[in-house]
Write an enzyme that holds these catalytic residues in place. Structure first.
Site, PDB file in Angstrom:
ATOM      1  N   MET A  29       0.876  -1.183   0.000  1.00 26.23           N
ATOM      2  CA  MET A  29       0.000   0.000   0.000  1.00 26.23           C
ATOM      3  C   MET A  29       0.898   1.212   0.000  1.00 26.23           C
ATOM      4  SD  MET A  29      -3.226   1.011   0.594  1.00 26.23           S
ATOM      5  CE  MET A  29      -3.441   2.704   0.124  1.00 26.23           C
ATOM      6  N   TYR A 170       1.172  -2.261 -14.572  1.00 29.27           N
ATOM      7  CA  TYR A 170       2.493  -1.643 -14.489  1.00 29.27           C
ATOM      8  C   TYR A 170       3.448  -2.297 -15.524  1.00 29.27           C
ATOM      9  CZ  TYR A 170       0.880   0.767 -10.291  1.00 29.27           C
ATOM     10  OH  TYR A 170       0.196   1.571  -9.419  1.00 29.27           O
ATOM     11  N   ARG A 218       3.544 -10.643  -8.052  1.00 31.13           N
ATOM     12  CA  ARG A 218       2.118 -10.315  -8.174  1.00 31.13           C
ATOM     13  C   ARG A 218       1.738 -10.424  -9.639  1.00 31.13           C
ATOM     14  NH1 ARG A 218      -1.798  -5.957  -5.250  1.00 31.13           N
ATOM     15  NH2 ARG A 218      -3.623  -7.268  -5.567  1.00 31.13           N
ATOM     16  N   HIS A 256      -5.093  -0.410 -13.699  1.00 33.52           N
ATOM     17  CA  HIS A 256      -5.637   0.843 -13.159  1.00 33.52           C
ATOM     18  C   HIS A 256      -6.550   1.539 -14.150  1.00 33.52           C
ATOM     19  CE1 HIS A 256      -3.768   0.735  -9.336  1.00 33.52           C
ATOM     20  NE2 HIS A 256      -2.538   0.833  -9.781  1.00 33.52           N
ATOM     21  N   CYS A 338     -12.048  -2.049   7.528  1.00 33.37           N
ATOM     22  CA  CYS A 338     -11.899  -1.189   6.344  1.00 33.37           C
ATOM     23  C   CYS A 338     -13.203  -1.250   5.560  1.00 33.37           C
ATOM     24  CB  CYS A 338     -10.749  -1.692   5.476  1.00 33.37           C
ATOM     25  SG  CYS A 338     -10.762  -0.952   3.832  1.00 33.37           S
ATOM     26  N   GLN A 343     -11.410   6.878   0.638  1.00 33.34           N
ATOM     27  CA  GLN A 343     -11.405   8.332   0.792  1.00 33.34           C
ATOM     28  C   GLN A 343     -10.118   8.906   1.370  1.00 33.34           C
ATOM     29  OE1 GLN A 343     -15.935   8.460   1.811  1.00 33.34           O
ATOM     30  NE2 GLN A 343     -15.132  10.507   2.156  1.00 33.34           N
ATOM     31  N   GLY A 654     -19.844  17.764  11.336  1.00 33.20           N
ATOM     32  CA  GLY A 654     -20.841  18.524  10.585  1.00 33.20           C
ATOM     33  C   GLY A 654     -21.335  19.721  11.370  1.00 33.20           C
TER      34      GLY A 654
HETATM   35  P1  NAP Z   1     -22.759  18.060  -1.449  1.00 30.07           P
HETATM   36  O1  NAP Z   1     -21.739  17.130  -1.976  1.00 30.07           O
HETATM   37  O2  NAP Z   1     -22.371  19.371  -0.956  1.00 30.07           O
HETATM   38  O3  NAP Z   1     -23.857  18.222  -2.601  1.00 30.07           O
HETATM   39  C1  NAP Z   1     -24.969  19.017  -2.464  1.00 30.07           C
HETATM   40  C2  NAP Z   1     -25.669  19.132  -3.809  1.00 30.07           C
HETATM   41  O4  NAP Z   1     -26.808  19.973  -3.644  1.00 30.07           O
HETATM   42  C3  NAP Z   1     -24.818  19.733  -4.878  1.00 30.07           C
HETATM   43  O5  NAP Z   1     -25.004  18.955  -6.046  1.00 30.07           O
HETATM   44  C4  NAP Z   1     -25.361  21.150  -5.055  1.00 30.07           C
HETATM   45  O6  NAP Z   1     -25.257  21.395  -6.439  1.00 30.07           O
HETATM   46  C5  NAP Z   1     -26.782  21.043  -4.565  1.00 30.07           C
HETATM   47  N1  NAP Z   1     -27.265  22.219  -3.826  1.00 30.07           N
HETATM   48  C6  NAP Z   1     -26.628  22.885  -2.847  1.00 30.07           C
HETATM   49  N2  NAP Z   1     -27.387  23.905  -2.388  1.00 30.07           N
HETATM   50  C7  NAP Z   1     -28.535  23.871  -3.102  1.00 30.07           C
HETATM   51  C8  NAP Z   1     -29.711  24.663  -3.100  1.00 30.07           C
HETATM   52  N3  NAP Z   1     -29.855  25.689  -2.279  1.00 30.07           N
HETATM   53  N4  NAP Z   1     -30.680  24.339  -3.976  1.00 30.07           N
HETATM   54  C9  NAP Z   1     -30.540  23.311  -4.824  1.00 30.07           C
HETATM   55  N5  NAP Z   1     -29.439  22.522  -4.867  1.00 30.07           N
HETATM   56  C10 NAP Z   1     -28.455  22.800  -4.017  1.00 30.07           C
HETATM   57  O7  NAP Z   1     -23.558  17.397  -0.288  1.00 30.07           O
HETATM   58  P2  NAP Z   1     -24.094  15.916  -0.109  1.00 30.07           P
HETATM   59  O8  NAP Z   1     -24.425  15.245  -1.385  1.00 30.07           O
HETATM   60  O9  NAP Z   1     -25.162  16.069   0.881  1.00 30.07           O
HETATM   61  O10 NAP Z   1     -22.881  15.159   0.488  1.00 30.07           O
HETATM   62  C11 NAP Z   1     -22.336  15.608   1.687  1.00 30.07           C
HETATM   63  C12 NAP Z   1     -20.960  15.024   1.904  1.00 30.07           C
HETATM   64  O11 NAP Z   1     -21.088  13.662   2.142  1.00 30.07           O
HETATM   65  C13 NAP Z   1     -20.025  15.179   0.743  1.00 30.07           C
HETATM   66  O12 NAP Z   1     -19.243  16.337   0.874  1.00 30.07           O
HETATM   67  C14 NAP Z   1     -19.203  13.947   0.838  1.00 30.07           C
HETATM   68  O13 NAP Z   1     -18.035  14.212   1.594  1.00 30.07           O
HETATM   69  C15 NAP Z   1     -20.023  12.982   1.613  1.00 30.07           C
HETATM   70  N6  NAP Z   1     -20.496  11.883   0.766  1.00 30.07           N
HETATM   71  C16 NAP Z   1     -19.725  11.406  -0.221  1.00 30.07           C
HETATM   72  C17 NAP Z   1     -20.181  10.367  -0.989  1.00 30.07           C
HETATM   73  C18 NAP Z   1     -19.356   9.809  -2.115  1.00 30.07           C
HETATM   74  O14 NAP Z   1     -18.306  10.328  -2.445  1.00 30.07           O
HETATM   75  N7  NAP Z   1     -19.801   8.755  -2.747  1.00 30.07           N
HETATM   76  C19 NAP Z   1     -21.415   9.825  -0.757  1.00 30.07           C
HETATM   77  C20 NAP Z   1     -22.191  10.367   0.247  1.00 30.07           C
HETATM   78  C21 NAP Z   1     -21.721  11.396   0.995  1.00 30.07           C
HETATM   79  P3  NAP Z   1     -25.666  22.774  -7.123  1.00 30.07           P
HETATM   80  O15 NAP Z   1     -25.307  23.832  -6.124  1.00 30.07           O
HETATM   81  O16 NAP Z   1     -24.834  22.799  -8.363  1.00 30.07           O
HETATM   82  O17 NAP Z   1     -27.081  22.667  -7.424  1.00 30.07           O
HETATM   83 FE1  SF4 Z   2     -10.315   1.379   4.081  1.00 34.04          FE
HETATM   84 FE2  SF4 Z   2     -11.506   3.743   3.648  1.00 34.04          FE
HETATM   85 FE3  SF4 Z   2      -9.596   3.459   5.493  1.00 34.04          FE
HETATM   86 FE4  SF4 Z   2      -8.967   3.370   2.917  1.00 34.04          FE
HETATM   87  S1  SF4 Z   2      -9.805   5.113   4.012  1.00 34.04           S
HETATM   88  S2  SF4 Z   2      -8.241   2.009   4.506  1.00 34.04           S
HETATM   89  S3  SF4 Z   2     -10.717   2.300   2.112  1.00 34.04           S
HETATM   90  S4  SF4 Z   2     -11.611   2.515   5.504  1.00 34.04           S
END
Ligand code: NAP
Ligand code: SF4
Length: 677
Positions: A29, A170, A218, A256, A338, A343, A654
């Site tokens: 890693m 690789y 590997r 990758h 894990c 992230q 938060g």
């Molecule tokens: P976010 O990533 O900040 O997305 C919020 C979305 O809402 C954006 O698309 C934004 O786009 C929209 N928005 C914001 N204010 C708005 C308003 N007043 N009216 C309408 N649309 C609005 O927040 P989230 O989706 O709630 O996720 C929160 C956090 O959780 C992320 O920062 C991330 O760290 C984490 N998370 C990550 C993942 C992942 O990576 N798979 C999954 C879940 C959660 P526009 O402003 O362009 O409309």
């Molecule tokens: Fe596992 Fe996520 Fe930690 Fe990476 S950050 S070691 S994927 S729990």
């Protein structure tokens, strides 16, 4: 003596000239500590903890045998005597804890993100902007000699062996596959010619280091790219590697640049072990299973059923250094699992940042973030049992403070309870299990199901109050937002409210994408998704009948028609994780989700959601509108500015910054604050 719980996993492995104390390999890693700044003291501390935690064998992050092989400019290299003392610090630390360690030799070939890149042919990879120079015959000889010199220096530095990185696309993999090897000389064309470089590398290393040195290779057993090898070729290479002097065959899955995920959380646990099993039937040397193995029960089962001789896990050792010790002690329920989110590890590595772990912020920061017993134990109240509060409460208790944890909900876990309902994110439940168990062991007084007031906190005799009350969902100011067809993501994921057949999602951040995956999941497919179904959906043929193990993906059957919307004009999903965002996007595209950017929301009424996009008015005739528009901080328990006396108040997670509601930051902030109290 045979271990009563994990007789296969914890059995020693006799390699003839040396014995591994168990079947658990901490896989390679990249941490970032190997590179440029040469933080070998920190790297030694990182490996020391994993060695002390009981791993049978550790493999370092990839170290280049020469400058051309760098992954990044000034990447970790072992090619001259002056590097040896640094590596000795690592091997000494690991040996003092009774563990063995291999140096991974990784030549990135065309994956190097630097100008000296070389490959079999001059074909640019889709993931680096640097076009490689094709090695000529003299360059190939220099490369082989560099591998051999690197292995010799590794032996001098005290390593117990080396792992030669031959998979993941690789350099050696680039020579091995017709996809990237278009040569017409002795090093290209037939499989015999394409495997010549890996074999020469192995032979020369073996000649240099002698017989009593572990040489793990590997091997890419499923390339998962067009122009990859067939199964017959994979087997032919494995047999030739065995004959050339390889001690152990590790298995690798996917280049990758492959468009099939192999390690993200939605990949079923141990999905690829069946491929290791097929390889094991073809060779006599031990074979290692890898990818998405994260708990001892699964690891024991796959060894018991003969899939492999050893298991390799890399990220699980970032999450918990004591993984093996906990398994051996019958304490698997204390393992910080894990969750395969990438992230804080791979997303950091691919952004050129030091790796860590979302669920364990000490990973790669062992010398900086220490959980020491406090000389002045305090009474600490933590309000909010989401990721930030859980982390703060546990670390504070482990540092000797007397901790009370409050939450209005009946369950600990906060937003993780929501995340774990998303198909493919079931692993988040493990983190809640971990904290629940550890809080009990640390004797944290957990008080659930009641909202605590500021007055109670002030009157409670606490020295410190940590406000980790998280967030409240944002309700955007759109005409008709109060219409009954409007739901929040919490209504759907937490409260199970019914959603119709046609749905618009407002907000395309992480939660909008999660919501998309939840809404298009076919209810006939059980969760977690079984490996066979997952392989069929992603077009993986584990029997590898076609080159690279690719097959035509089966068509999914989404139960809903979904629109995913955002106001920004950027590509939806561009804020998602670097190494996992493409998987979420691909899943939604495959399920027919229509993503619209540059959207203006006009109103919501009985007809649906009225929007303007690209200057054109449109009606999305949907049954429901689900709001995933981010969050606002919830920190009303904080005292007014200028308040004096009483306990010290702190705000984390938060509650401190909803704009970046982010479990990685939340857990790290909780731990750092508690360690400082
Ligand atoms: P976010 O990533 O900040 O997305 C919020 C979305 O809402 C954006 O698309 C934004 O786009 C929209 N928005 C914001 N204010 C708005 C308003 N007043 N009216 C309408 N649309 C609005 O927040 P989230 O989706 O709630 O996720 C929160 C956090 O959780 C992320 O920062 C991330 O760290 C984490 N998370 C990550 C993942 C992942 O990576 N798979 C999954 C879940 C959660 P526009 O402003 O362009 O409309
Ligand atoms: Fe596992 Fe996520 Fe930690 Fe990476 S950050 S070691 S994927 S729990």
């Amino acid at each position: 003596m045979t271990h009563p719980l994990y007789p296969h996993l914890l059995a020693p492995l006799d390699l003839g000239f040396t014995t591994l104390k168990n079947r658990v390999i901490m896989g390679s890693m990249h941490t970032g500590l190997e590179d440029r700044f040469y933080n070998y003291g920190k790297l030694a501390a990182f490996y020391r903890e994993r060695a002390r935690g009981g791993a049978g064998l550790i493999v370092t992050g990839g170290i280049s045998p020469n400058r051309q092989g760098w992954l990044l400019p000034f990447g970790g290299t072992l090619n001259f005597l002056g590097d040896v003392p640094n590596h000795r610090r690592v091997t000494r630390a690991v040996h003092e804890e009774g563990c063995k360690i291999l140096l991974q030799i990784l030549h990135a070939g065309r994956y190097g993100y630097q100008p000296f890149v070389v490959s079999a042919s001059s074909i640019k990879s889709p993931i680096s902007k640097f076009k490689p120079k094709a090695l000529d015959a003299a360059g190939i000889e220099v490369t082989i000699a560099s591998y051999a010199r690197c292995a010799k220096l590794a032996k001098m530095a005290g390593y117990d062996g080396v792992e030669v990185m031959g998979s993941e696309g690789y350099l050696l993999n680039q020579f091995l596959c017709a996809r990237t090897n278009k040569r017409t000389d002795d090093w290209g064309g037939s499989i015999e010619n394409r495997m010549r470089l890996p074999l020469e590398v192995v032979r020369r290393i073996r000649a240099e280091v002698g017989p009593d040195f572990i040489l793990m290779y590997r091997h890419s057993v499923l390339d998962l790219v067009e122009g990859g090898n067939t199964w017959d070729e994979v087997v032919a290479v494995a047999k030739a590697l065995e004959a050339a002097g390889v001690t152990i065959l590790n298995t690798g899955y996917g280049w990758h640049e492959a468009r099939v995920p192999t390690i993200v959380t939605s990949v079923p646990r141990a999905a690829f072990a069946q491929v290791a099993r097929r390889l094991r039937a073809e060779v006599k040397i031990p074979v290692v299973a890898s990818n998405r193995i994260n708990m001892p029960g699964d690891a024991e089962s796959l060894l018991a059923q003969g899939d492999a001789d050893l298991v390799s896990m890399a990220r699980p050792f970032l999450a918990d250094a004591d993984w093996v010790a906990k398994a051996a002690g019958g304490r698997a329920d204390e393992i910080n699992t894990c969750i395969a989110c990438n992230q804080a590890c791979l997303d950091h590595t691919f952004s050129n940042k030091r790796a860590s772990c979302l669920v364990n912020p000490r990973a790669c920061h062992e010398t900086e973030l220490r959980y020491r017993k406090s000389a002045r134990p305090r009474r600490v109240a933590v309000v909010g049992a989401g990721p930030a509060g859980l982390s703060a409460a546990l670390v504070a208790a482990e540092c000797g403070h007397q901790v009370t944890l409050f939450d209005a909900s009946e369950r600990i876990g906060g937003q993780f309870n929501v995340a774990m309902r998303v198909p493919g994110k079931e692993e988040f439940a493990e983190t809640i299990r971990y904290f629940g168990r550890k809080l009990a062991l640390a004797k944290v007084d957990v008080r659930l199901g009641r909202r605590v007031s500021r007055e109670e906190l002030l009157a409670g005799g606490y020295d410190e109050v940590i406000v980790a009350t998280g967030i409240t969902v944002r309700h955007p100011n759109i005409p008709g937002i109060g219409h009954p067809k409007v739901l929040s993501y919490l209504d759907v994921l937490r409260d199970g409210k019914q959603v119709g057949r046609r749905v618009a999602i407002i907000g395309a951040g992480g939660i909008g994408f999660d919501m998309g995956e939840f809404l298009v999941h076919d209810p006939k497919v059980p969760l977690p998704v079984p490996a066979a179904h997952w392989m069929a959906e992603w077009g993986v043929d584990p029997a590898s009948s076609a080159p690279g193990g690719l097959a035509s993906p089966v068509k999914p059957h989404p139960p809903r028609e979904v629109w995913l919307l955002q106001r920004k004009t950027t590509r939806p999903g561009s804020s998602l994780g670097k190494t996992s965002g493409w998987v979420h996007r691909a899943t939604l595209v495959r399920n027919g989700v229509q993503m619209l950017a540059g959207v203006q929301y006009e109103r919501i009424d009985d007809a649906g959601l009225h929007i303007t996009v690209g200057g054109e008015a449109r009606l999305l005739a949907v049954d429901n509108v689900v709001i995933c528009a981010g969050q606002e901080s919830l920190a009303e328990l904080m005292p007014a500015e200028g308040t004096t006396g009483g306990p010290r108040f702190h705000k984390i997670g938060g509650a401190a910054l909803a704009a970046e509601l982010d479990a990685k930051r939340a857990i790290r902030e909780g731990a750092e604050l508690a360690a400082r109290l």
